[in-house]
Design a protein around this motif. Structure first.
Motif, PDB file in Angstrom:
ATOM      1  N   ARG A  98       0.270  -0.991   0.420  1.00 32.25           N
ATOM      2  CA  ARG A  98       0.189  -0.165  -0.503  1.00 32.25           C
ATOM      3  C   ARG A  98       1.142   1.399  -0.110  1.00 32.25           C
ATOM      4  O   ARG A  98       0.882   2.315  -0.691  1.00 32.25           O
ATOM      5  N   VAL A  99       1.360   1.073   0.509  1.00 33.88           N
ATOM      6  CA  VAL A  99       2.725   2.512   0.857  1.00 33.88           C
ATOM      7  C   VAL A  99       3.228   2.589  -0.669  1.00 33.88           C
ATOM      8  O   VAL A  99       3.452   3.477  -1.135  1.00 33.88           O
ATOM      9  N   VAL A 132       8.094   7.540   5.070  1.00 33.81           N
ATOM     10  CA  VAL A 132       8.584   6.155   4.504  1.00 33.81           C
ATOM     11  C   VAL A 132       9.768   5.382   5.148  1.00 33.81           C
ATOM     12  O   VAL A 132       9.735   4.743   5.580  1.00 33.81           O
ATOM     13  N   HIS A 133      10.962   6.933   5.614  1.00 33.72           N
ATOM     14  CA  HIS A 133      12.276   6.251   6.792  1.00 33.72           C
ATOM     15  C   HIS A 133      11.798   5.735   7.597  1.00 33.72           C
ATOM     16  O   HIS A 133      12.192   4.803   8.271  1.00 33.72           O
ATOM     17  N   ILE A 179      14.085   6.196  -1.481  1.00 33.72           N
ATOM     18  CA  ILE A 179      13.448   4.935   0.022  1.00 33.72           C
ATOM     19  C   ILE A 179      13.600   3.964  -0.654  1.00 33.72           C
ATOM     20  O   ILE A 179      12.500   3.201   0.088  1.00 33.72           O
ATOM     21  N   ASN A 180      13.340   3.609  -2.067  1.00 31.91           N
ATOM     22  CA  ASN A 180      13.945   2.168  -2.051  1.00 31.91           C
ATOM     23  C   ASN A 180      14.124   0.768  -1.340  1.00 31.91           C
ATOM     24  O   ASN A 180      13.956   0.098  -1.073  1.00 31.91           O
ATOM     25  N   ASP A 181      15.313   1.863  -0.598  1.00 32.12           N
ATOM     26  CA  ASP A 181      16.195   0.156   0.246  1.00 32.12           C
ATOM     27  C   ASP A 181      14.974   0.200   1.607  1.00 32.12           C
ATOM     28  O   ASP A 181      15.380  -1.198   2.250  1.00 32.12           O
ATOM     29  N   SER A 182      14.617   1.706   2.134  1.00 33.95           N
ATOM     30  CA  SER A 182      13.223   0.909   3.139  1.00 33.95           C
ATOM     31  C   SER A 182      11.549   0.594   2.375  1.00 33.95           C
ATOM     32  O   SER A 182      11.534  -0.006   3.713  1.00 33.95           O
ATOM     33  N   LEU A 183      11.547   0.781   1.813  1.00 33.16           N
ATOM     34  CA  LEU A 183      10.375  -0.103   0.647  1.00 33.16           C
ATOM     35  C   LEU A 183      10.793  -1.334   0.746  1.00 33.16           C
ATOM     36  O   LEU A 183       9.525  -2.566   1.276  1.00 33.16           O
ATOM     37  N   TRP A 190      -3.140   0.411  13.450  1.00 37.71           N
ATOM     38  CA  TRP A 190      -3.122   2.523  13.839  1.00 37.71           C
ATOM     39  C   TRP A 190      -1.989   3.025  13.196  1.00 37.71           C
ATOM     40  O   TRP A 190      -1.933   4.008  12.279  1.00 37.71           O
ATOM     41  N   HIS A 191      -0.589   2.674  12.987  1.00 36.53           N
ATOM     42  CA  HIS A 191       0.508   3.572  13.130  1.00 36.53           C
ATOM     43  C   HIS A 191       0.259   3.438  11.589  1.00 36.53           C
ATOM     44  O   HIS A 191       1.251   4.435  11.127  1.00 36.53           O
ATOM     45  N   PHE A 192       0.497   1.977  11.155  1.00 36.50           N
ATOM     46  CA  PHE A 192       0.382   2.189   9.765  1.00 36.50           C
ATOM     47  C   PHE A 192      -0.005   2.669   8.418  1.00 36.50           C
ATOM     48  O   PHE A 192      -0.492   3.757   7.757  1.00 36.50           O
ATOM     49  N   GLU A 193      -1.795   2.762   8.897  1.00 35.24           N
ATOM     50  CA  GLU A 193      -2.740   3.628   8.853  1.00 35.24           C
ATOM     51  C   GLU A 193      -2.491   4.582   8.927  1.00 35.24           C
ATOM     52  O   GLU A 193      -2.733   5.470   8.016  1.00 35.24           O
ATOM     53  N   HIS A 194      -1.942   5.913   9.853  1.00 31.93           N
ATOM     54  CA  HIS A 194      -2.291   7.218  10.135  1.00 31.93           C
ATOM     55  C   HIS A 194      -0.863   7.185   9.534  1.00 31.93           C
ATOM     56  O   HIS A 194      -0.887   8.153   8.837  1.00 31.93           O
ATOM     57  N   HIS A 195       0.252   6.324   9.275  1.00 34.78           N
ATOM     58  CA  HIS A 195       1.289   6.938   8.608  1.00 34.78           C
ATOM     59  C   HIS A 195       1.142   7.334   6.677  1.00 34.78           C
ATOM     60  O   HIS A 195       1.131   7.945   6.455  1.00 34.78           O
TER      61      HIS A 195
END
Length: 188
Positions: free
Chosen positions: A39-40, A67-68, A111-115, A161-166
């Protein structure tokens, strides 16, 4: 104005702890955890460098920093789950997430490495969570900032919640850019 900033800071509102957590709640939250990396990625994969530097609110993080931050936060949380599962109510170590977001790897790095971190980590996290016993879901850790005991099952909800929040922060930042253009809401 202050209320508007609060709405941008917490677009979904603050986390609301459930009194009773059902297996359906846990299953729903695990699904959110499993789907978050895709999703992100779908929200950010076609963004330009300028768009990645868009803030979701004045003095807030950029999409890149969000993202990071998710990679940093989720690694920390995964470790907290493991500690709670293997130790007797451990006190976890908090980290200065605002300061971590100021390092060059959060402000300037692609951001690729964080993804990739999120994809691999969430795969393992889903596997771990789907196989927890009822007794393991009750295990707890102590957060030293307020000495609160947090159960594994509650922490699953907190992180869903944290995932949806960000994810909402990213969507708000994209919306802000579309509504106002690059103007002065771009991070310097």
């Amino acid at each position: 104005m202050e209320q508007d900033i609060e709405k941008l800071k917490y677009p979904l509102g603050k986390f609301q702890k459930l009194r009773e957590i059902s297996q359906e709640d846990i299953d729903h939250w695990i699904k959110i955890i499993a789907e978050f990396p895709q999703r992100v990625k779908s929200q950010v994969e076609n963004l330009s460098e300028i768009e990645l530097n868009q803030q979701y609110r004045p003095n807030g993080w950029t999409i890149r920093q969000v993202v990071h931050h998710c990679a940093d936060s989720h690694m920390n949380s995964f470790m907290r789950f493991k500690l709670a599962l293997t130790e007797n109510t451990p006190t976890i170590k908090p980290y200065a997430e605002d300061l971590w977001a100021e390092f060059s790897d959060a402000q300037n790095y692609p951001i690729n490495d964080s993804l990739l971190i999120l994809a691999g980590l969430h795969g393992r996290w889903e596997q771990l969570l789907k196989n927890l016993t009822a007794m393991e879901l009750e295990k707890e850790f102590i957060h030293p900032e307020n000495n609160e005991r947090i159960s594994i099952k509650t922490n699953i909800g907190i992180y869903a919640w944290h995932f949806e929040h960000h994810l909402a922060h990213i969507m708000v930042a994209k919306e802000q850019r579309e509504r106002f253009g690059a103007s002065d809401i771009i991070s310097e």
